[in-house]
Write a protein that holds these residues in place. Structure first.
Motif, PDB file in Angstrom:
ATOM      1  N   LYS A  58       0.833  -1.211   0.000  1.00 22.94           N
ATOM      2  CA  LYS A  58       0.000   0.000   0.000  1.00 22.94           C
ATOM      3  C   LYS A  58       0.866   1.259   0.000  1.00 22.94           C
ATOM      4  O   LYS A  58       0.604   2.216  -0.747  1.00 22.94           O
ATOM      5  CB  LYS A  58      -0.905   0.005   1.235  1.00 22.94           C
ATOM      6  N   ASN A  61       2.576   1.658  -3.403  1.00 21.85           N
ATOM      7  CA  ASN A  61       1.623   2.067  -4.440  1.00 21.85           C
ATOM      8  C   ASN A  61       1.280   3.551  -4.300  1.00 21.85           C
ATOM      9  O   ASN A  61       1.220   4.290  -5.291  1.00 21.85           O
ATOM     10  CB  ASN A  61       0.361   1.211  -4.361  1.00 21.85           C
ATOM     11  N   ASP A 175      -2.610  -2.977  -5.148  1.00 19.35           N
ATOM     12  CA  ASP A 175      -3.163  -1.879  -4.336  1.00 19.35           C
ATOM     13  C   ASP A 175      -3.038  -2.152  -2.842  1.00 19.35           C
ATOM     14  O   ASP A 175      -3.489  -1.353  -2.016  1.00 19.35           O
ATOM     15  CB  ASP A 175      -4.625  -1.626  -4.712  1.00 19.35           C
TER      16      ASP A 175
END
Length: 472
Positions: A58, A61, A175
């Motif tokens: 996370k 990203n 993600d």
């Protein structure tokens, strides 16, 4: 555009994770086993849980920082080594190596991705089962890397590739979301198969963190033999004869050339060989039989039938476990002897079985048109996977001949492609074969792959430049 994993980013990431999750950049994280390219990275993350992996992905990203997943570092196509572009974060799962469950009655084991292949094999043996994936690097290679590259090995003929041994996965998507797909089902027709999408994706679509894997019964009796054959065509006919006589009980059927045996004699003379005079071609056959059947009798019958058919000229059946190990050591040490000789160009190719003999017969003369070479052709004949490696003449080192490597590869790969084969059989694409995939890949397939990559990883953070060329 991607951003580097710089000190500021690493400080933020370290604040999100337990102490020790961000480690030093050791040389092993940046090296290729064949020494072709050194990698670079801003830092190394070593999570202990899938939740920590999710946190890392996370953050990467959100910051558009590239992630290079790292298993055991044994990959041969630079999939785990990034040598250019903004400094990535290396993500090693070496601390996630637990066996989460063994279900012997179901023939299933659930393991984390950082477990080595040898550890998975040992856990299976502990409950009287076999995990049949077998590689020379099994003490170092990790199961997450095996899955990400859809590793092959010597037992594909009987048990299939790593893909065929996988029932379910746990993975972190680009993600940062966690896919909880660790099912132990043999049948599950509930939409798109994300498992098979991630297996073989080489870390470009997500990070595999755990897997449910198939086990098999341990054969009651194993038998091993080496048989001299007059040609690769005869070896293929002998394979068909073995399959007809023994059905699905042939575990491995390996083709070994006299050149490979000569390399062993030159560079590893301590390795005992089965014949005083190295034959031009021989096969190594492994059979695993159920209780009540004698592998020596089965192999003797195969030898006699092969001799009568003109397919076999000589042979030896292993009379002990030590002799069986010696036979296999010959096969397993050929790559090391190759390394010590020094190849000009090495190829991991697959062909339809019916095309193998013609390819071998034609490739040597075609290569001779551009120089004098020694060729060591060997590999997993039962599944059509050959390692076709080209070396300089006797007494010469590889360096003066490296200028011919590109032309050699083009000849070999063009001939394979013309025979409806593959230029990557079991090692993957990595960064080494991106050009080859673009040259030989089906346009519709490549377009679909790029669309999938864009949909799942729009920021392009997952293993940038591996399999598909990085954009931007």
């Amino acid at each position: 555009m991607l951003n580097p994993a710089d000190a500021a980013f690493l400080d933020v990431l370290a604040g999100l994770l337990p102490e020790g999750a961000i480690g030093p950049i050791e040389p092993r994280y940046l090296s290729d086993p064949r020494g072709r390219m050194g990698g670079h990275a801003g830092g190394v993350a070593r999570p202990r849980t899938v939740e920590e992996v999710s946190t890392i992905i996370k953050a990467c990203n959100a910051a558009r920082v590239g992630v290079v997943p790292f298993g055991g570092g044994t990959g041969l196509v630079l999939g785990q080594v990034m040598g250019e572009g903004p400094l990535p974060l290396v993500l090693s799962l070496e601390r996630m190596r637990a066996v989460r469950g063994v279900h012997a009655a179901e023939n299933v084991i659930v393991v984390e991705a950082g477990a080595t292949l040898a550890e998975v094999q040992a856990a299976a043996e502990g409950v009287g089962r076999l995990f049949p994936l077998s590689l020379a690097s099994q003490g170092t290679a990790r199961i997450g890397g095996n899955l990400s590259t859809n590793a092959g090995g010597v037992n594909v003929l009987r048990y299939g590739n790593t893909r065929d041994l996988c029932l379910g996965l746990e993975a972190v998507l680009p993600d940062g979301s966690i896919w909880h797909g660790l099912k132990r089902l043999r049948k599950d027709n509930t939409g798109y198969d994300l498992r098979n999408l991630l297996v073989g994706a080489e870390g470009t679509l997500g990070v595999i963190t755990a897997a449910s894997l198939k086990l098999a019964p341990i054969p009651a009796a194993m038998g091993t033999a080496v048989m001299v054959v007059p040609s690769p065509a005869a070896a293929l006919d002998l394979l068909a004869l073995a399959q007809a006589r023994l059905g699905g009980l042939v575990s491995a059927f390996e083709l070994i050339s006299g050149m490979g045996l000569a390399f062993l004699a030159e560079k590893m003379p301590e390795q005992r060989q089965p014949f005083d005079m190295a034959p031009e071609w021989m096969v190594l056959i492994d059979v695993g039989l159920p209780d009540g059947l004698n592998p020596d009798v089965a192999l003797e019958g195969l030898f006699e039938a092969g001799l009568e058919a003109g397919l076999v000229q000589d042979g030896v059946i292993a009379q002990s476990q030590a002799q069986r190990a010696d036979f296999w050591a010959v096969r397993e040490n050929i790559p090391e002897a190759n390394r010590r000789i020094g190849s000009v160009s090495s190829h991991d190719i697959a062909l339809p079985l019916g095309e193998i003999a013609g390819f071998i017969a034609a490739a040597g003369p075609e290569l001779a048109k551009i120089g004098e070479w020694r060729i060591n052709c060997f590999g997993h004949l039962g599944d059509g996977n050959l390692h076709y490696n080209v070396f300089p003449p006797v007494g010469q080192t590889r360096e003066p001949y490296l200028g011919s490597a590109k032309a050699i590869k083009a000849i070999v790969h063009d001939m394979v492609h013309a025979r409806d084969g593959s230029v990557s059989a079991e090692h993957g694409i990595g960064r080494l074969k991106v050009d080859d995939l673009e040259k030989y890949g089906d346009p519709a397939k490549l377009a679909a792959m790029r669309a999938i990559k864009a949909a799942l990883d729009p920021n392009g953070i997952m293993n940038p430049g591996a399999v598909l060329r990085a954009i931007g």
